[in-house]
Design an enzyme around this catalytic site. Structure first.
Site, PDB file in Angstrom:
ATOM      1  CG  ASP A   2      -2.248   0.857   1.420  1.00  0.00           C
ATOM      2  OD1 ASP A   2      -2.342   1.941  -0.328  1.00  0.00           O
ATOM      3  OD2 ASP A   2      -2.741   0.854   2.270  1.00  0.00           O
ATOM      4  CB  SER A   3       0.274   4.092  -1.406  1.00  0.00           C
ATOM      5  OG  SER A   3      -0.303   4.819  -1.053  1.00  0.00           O
ATOM      6  N   GLY A   4       0.334   4.296   1.576  1.00  0.00           N
ATOM      7  CA  GLY A   4       0.914   5.010   3.106  1.00  0.00           C
ATOM      8  C   GLY A   4      -0.160   5.718   3.221  1.00  0.00           C
ATOM      9  N   GLY A   5      -1.382   6.197   1.556  1.00  0.00           N
ATOM     10  CA  GLY A   5      -2.032   6.883   1.424  1.00  0.00           C
ATOM     11  C   GLY A   5      -3.253   6.493   2.407  1.00  0.00           C
ATOM     12  CG  PHE A   6      -5.607   4.009   5.200  1.00  0.00           C
ATOM     13  CD1 PHE A   6      -7.148   3.763   4.607  1.00  0.00           C
ATOM     14  CD2 PHE A   6      -5.023   3.079   6.527  1.00  0.00           C
ATOM     15  CE1 PHE A   6      -8.104   3.304   5.643  1.00  0.00           C
ATOM     16  CE2 PHE A   6      -5.772   3.020   7.275  1.00  0.00           C
ATOM     17  CZ  PHE A   6      -7.821   3.047   7.555  1.00  0.00           C
ATOM     18  CG  ASP A  54      -4.926   6.847  -2.566  1.00  0.00           C
ATOM     19  OD1 ASP A  54      -4.118   6.792  -1.981  1.00  0.00           O
ATOM     20  OD2 ASP A  54      -5.976   6.254  -2.673  1.00  0.00           O
ATOM     21  CD  GLN A  81     -10.112   7.119  -3.172  1.00  0.00           C
ATOM     22  OE1 GLN A  81     -10.332   7.648  -2.343  1.00  0.00           O
ATOM     23  NE2 GLN A  81      -8.625   6.319  -2.826  1.00  0.00           N
ATOM     24  N   GLY A 133     -11.281   3.416  -1.151  1.00  0.00           N
ATOM     25  CA  GLY A 133     -11.894   5.211  -0.400  1.00  0.00           C
ATOM     26  C   GLY A 133     -13.400   4.412  -0.098  1.00  0.00           C
ATOM     27  CG  ASP A 138      -5.710  -5.276   1.799  1.00  0.00           C
ATOM     28  OD1 ASP A 138      -5.996  -4.227   2.877  1.00  0.00           O
ATOM     29  OD2 ASP A 138      -6.510  -4.510   0.559  1.00  0.00           O
ATOM     30  CB  CYS A 172     -11.334 -26.238   9.142  1.00  0.00           C
ATOM     31  SG  CYS A 172      -9.691 -24.832   8.961  1.00  0.00           S
ATOM     32  CB  CYS A 191      -6.253 -24.541   9.437  1.00  0.00           C
ATOM     33  SG  CYS A 191      -6.989 -24.454  11.221  1.00  0.00           S
ATOM     34  CB  CYS A 206      -9.293 -26.768  12.588  1.00  0.00           C
ATOM     35  SG  CYS A 206     -10.210 -25.782  13.494  1.00  0.00           S
ATOM     36  CG  HIS A 214      -9.689 -20.979  12.402  1.00  0.00           C
ATOM     37  ND1 HIS A 214     -10.772 -22.798  11.730  1.00  0.00           N
ATOM     38  CD2 HIS A 214     -10.291 -20.177  12.000  1.00  0.00           C
ATOM     39  CE1 HIS A 214     -10.970 -22.600  11.854  1.00  0.00           C
ATOM     40  NE2 HIS A 214     -11.758 -20.995  12.151  1.00  0.00           N
TER      41      HIS A 214
END
Length: 429
Positions: free
Chosen positions: A112-116, A166, A209, A236, A286, A324, A326, A329, A354
């Site tokens: 991620d760019s850092g914009g968040f 952004d 956006q 956004g 994500d 499951c 995993c 479990c 899990h």
């Protein structure tokens, strides 16, 4: 844990796009919805979509090794440029040969760019046309992040997919600030493209956006398509807006973005959101939710989640999910996990394993249903298990927009009654 190749019976792709560092192949389309199943060939790994990407903000996921992530069938994990730029820093990452080598991960990485952080750390940020001035949360020093600097940091990190910087505003923001941010994001995209020094090794995704304004979202998506990027993100959203607005902005965006390029809806991780957005034509997701909620002792299941801290699990010697496979479990009971999550970190690590496995299995099931052209039936089965006879109205409306009407009985007689609440914690039988 690693699943067999669900694409093995398919021949040639239906649609292909080729960029210097990415080849995207659409192998199957749902005949009812906008869902599709695809392969995304990245420099380090061939990912299968729709897919969910766990978030390792600073190059790691708490309590989980990269070897464990690979065994859980994770295709791509996400890191954050803002945090990685602060610590360990670009100089160390360059010495290490990039983040892949630094963290011993041979599959896909997205940064991620850092914009968040403009939204999440707004009190620490000053936004101008030049970029964003942050206060480093680690040492309190000022840090300027421009589109050029973001790309430079991401080039040093070496992720397969980089996000443009952004101008992010809260999804609840209205008025001229929303259009200002959207237009600035387009200008920052052009600066990012110009600054990108490794286009044959890394992919730069722009971000749609425009807040909750259909006109601005349309303009943004149309402008980004003109740049012919390897893939596109929808940003956004997932910031507290009404779900009815959320799904409409997602669907509007996928209607405009190219059909032969990957589409990434940022910050989405609830199981029902993954199913709905896949029906709306999204390929990548994500979210910190599955791993963050695990650290509070919450285990994800198809009916919602189990709060393993509750006393009712202290004598429950069944696994989190009997279906499951995993490691958690397979080897541990709810009683053991209840005892662990209330006293030590081991239990939280096991629940994290899990929860990641849950997300991976859900995405595998979605892909498989699309490939077998039974995705509408899968949606109905999922919603019946997750919600029972009442389903949030936004889900009913969103699925109806792609020709899946949950209010009409299927061959088993199952139908739902819409409810106004955006969230329903448990199934209503």
């Amino acid at each position: 844990m690693t699943k067999s190749n669900e694409f093995s019976q398919l021949d040639a792709p239906l649609e292909v796009s080729t960029s210097p560092a990415l080849r995207f192949e659409v192998f199957a389309r749902c005949s009812t919805t906008k869902a599709r199943a695809s392969k995304m060939h990245l420099p380090h790994y061939t990912a299968r979509t729709p897919m969910f990407m766990p978030v390792g903000t600073m190059g790691s996921i708490k309590g989980i090794t990269t070897k464990q992530l690979g065994a859980l069938d994770c295709h791509v994990i996400l890191g954050n440029t803002y945090h990685l730029g602060s610590r360990p820093g670009p100089e160390l990452l360059e010495k290490a040969g990039g983040l892949h080598k630094f963290m011993a991960w041979n599959r896909g990485l997205l940064t991620d760019s850092g914009g968040f952080q403009m939204v999440s750390l707004l009190r620490l940020a000053n936004i101008t046309e030049e970029g964003v001035e942050f206060e480093n949360p680690h040492d309190g020093k000022k840090m300027m992040l421009t589109p050029e600097m973001s790309i430079g940091l991401q080039n040093a990190i070496g992720a397969d997919i980089m996000m443009q910087l952004d101008d992010v505003v809260s999804s609840l923001t209205v008025g001229p600030r929303v259009e200002e941010a959207m237009q600035r994001s387009v200008r920052w995209l052009d600066r990012s493209i110009k600054a990108h020094k490794r286009p044959t090794e890394q992919n730069l995704f722009p971000i749609v956006q425009g807040g909750l304004d259909e006109r601005l979202r349309t303009i943004s998506a149309q402008e980004l398509v003109k740049r012919d990027s390897p893939g596109y993100a929808i940003g956004g959203l997932s910031g507290g807006e009404a779900k009815g607005s959320f799904w409409r902005m997602v669907s509007l965006s996928t209607d405009i973005l190219p059909t032969n390029k990957p589409r990434y809806c940022m910050g989405v991780g609830y199981a029902e959101d993954l199913v709905v957005c896949s029906a709306l034509g999204v390929d990548m997701y994500d979210c910190v939710f599955p791993t963050r909620t695990a650290r509070f002792g919450n285990a994800l299941v198809r009916t919602g989640s189990l709060s393993l801290r509750q006393g009712k699990y202290k004598d429950d010697f069944t696994p989190i999910d009997k279906d499951c496979d995993c490691p958690t479990c397979t080897n541990y009971t709810r009683a053991y996990l209840h005892n662990s999550v209330t006293k030590e970190t081991t239990g939280c690590h096991l629940v994290t394993i899990h929860n990641i496995a849950f997300q991976m299995r859900l995405m595998y099931d979605i892909r498989r249903a699309i490939i077998c052209n039974r995705f509408p039936a899968f949606i109905r089965d999922f919603m019946k298990t997750r919600f029972g006879k009442t389903v949030p109205l936004w889900i009913v409306d969103s699925l109806k927009s792609v020709n899946v009407d949950l209010t009409v009985p299927d061959e088993t007689g199952y139908s739902v009654t819409p409810i106004e609440d955006d969230f329903q914690k448990e199934p209503n039988w």
